[in-house]
Motif scaffolding. Structure first.
Motif, PDB file in Angstrom:
ATOM      1  N   LEU A  14      38.353 -29.851  26.180  1.00  0.00           N
ATOM      2  CA  LEU A  14      38.508 -29.553  27.430  1.00  0.00           C
ATOM      3  C   LEU A  14      37.489 -30.049  28.399  1.00  0.00           C
ATOM      4  N   TRP A  15      36.145 -29.447  28.197  1.00  0.00           N
ATOM      5  CA  TRP A  15      35.061 -29.731  28.598  1.00  0.00           C
ATOM      6  C   TRP A  15      34.747 -31.248  28.958  1.00  0.00           C
ATOM      7  N   GLN A  47      37.452 -26.576  37.778  1.00  0.00           N
ATOM      8  CA  GLN A  47      38.275 -25.643  37.197  1.00  0.00           C
ATOM      9  C   GLN A  47      38.468 -25.869  35.661  1.00  0.00           C
ATOM     10  N   LEU A  48      38.888 -27.026  35.315  1.00  0.00           N
ATOM     11  CA  LEU A  48      39.093 -27.385  34.077  1.00  0.00           C
ATOM     12  C   LEU A  48      37.810 -27.332  33.236  1.00  0.00           C
ATOM     13  N   SER A  49      36.783 -27.834  33.701  1.00  0.00           N
ATOM     14  CA  SER A  49      35.400 -27.846  32.969  1.00  0.00           C
ATOM     15  C   SER A  49      35.222 -26.522  32.992  1.00  0.00           C
ATOM     16  N   PHE A  79      36.915 -23.593  32.824  1.00  0.00           N
ATOM     17  CA  PHE A  79      37.818 -23.004  31.614  1.00  0.00           C
ATOM     18  C   PHE A  79      37.259 -23.433  30.148  1.00  0.00           C
ATOM     19  N   GLY A  80      37.120 -24.878  30.062  1.00  0.00           N
ATOM     20  CA  GLY A  80      36.457 -25.479  28.808  1.00  0.00           C
ATOM     21  C   GLY A  80      35.471 -24.699  28.415  1.00  0.00           C
ATOM     22  N   ALA A  81      34.238 -24.724  29.271  1.00  0.00           N
ATOM     23  CA  ALA A  81      33.282 -24.010  28.894  1.00  0.00           C
ATOM     24  C   ALA A  81      33.428 -22.499  28.518  1.00  0.00           C
ATOM     25  N   ILE A  82      33.703 -21.766  29.207  1.00  0.00           N
ATOM     26  CA  ILE A  82      34.321 -20.425  28.955  1.00  0.00           C
ATOM     27  C   ILE A  82      35.124 -20.172  27.555  1.00  0.00           C
ATOM     28  N   THR A  83      36.090 -21.289  27.306  1.00  0.00           N
ATOM     29  CA  THR A  83      36.784 -21.242  25.963  1.00  0.00           C
ATOM     30  C   THR A  83      35.862 -21.316  24.798  1.00  0.00           C
TER      31      THR A  83
END
Length: 116
Positions: A72-73, A91-93, A95-99
């Motif tokens: 995702l990132w 927002q997607l970045s 979310f990808g970083a947190i995941t």
């Protein structure tokens, strides 16, 4: 689209395509690992391949977030940021970083469990 893909330099187009393909591959493997509860992680070790560890069950599902988050990132950073000037990519970045961070912390906890 606010930026025409045609007007982008050739190296940016190649970077965007490679980032998208690699991001999709990481997302596909993360989804596979999540669905089938089998995840392989490659680490440092003896050449040429290094250490390869396969996790099963809940551990594999937790570690699949490493691949999902990095995919995702990567897609958010290479494709979405260039095409639509960052609309939705931030927002997607995140979310990808947190995941990805959750998956990495899960890996540390899983590897430290035998010590206790």
């Amino acid at each position: 689209m606010s930026i025409e893909v045609v007007s982008m330099p050739k190296y940016e187009k190649v970077q965007m395509i490679l980032g998208f393909v690699l991001g999709l591959m990481l997302l596909a493997y993360g989804t596979y690992a999540l669905m089938f509860a089998s995840c392989t992680v490659v680490g440092r070790g003896n050449p040429p391949m290094g250490t390869i560890v396969t996790f099963q069950g809940l551990e594999a599902r937790l570690l699949s977030t490493i691949y999902l988050g990095s995919g995702l990132w990567l897609i958010a950073a290479t494709v979405l940021r260039k095409i639509n000037k960052g609309v939705g990519s931030k927002q997607l970045s995140w979310f990808g970083a947190i995941t990805l961070l959750f998956g990495m912390l899960s890996l540390v906890v899983i590897l430290c469990l035998p010590l206790f």
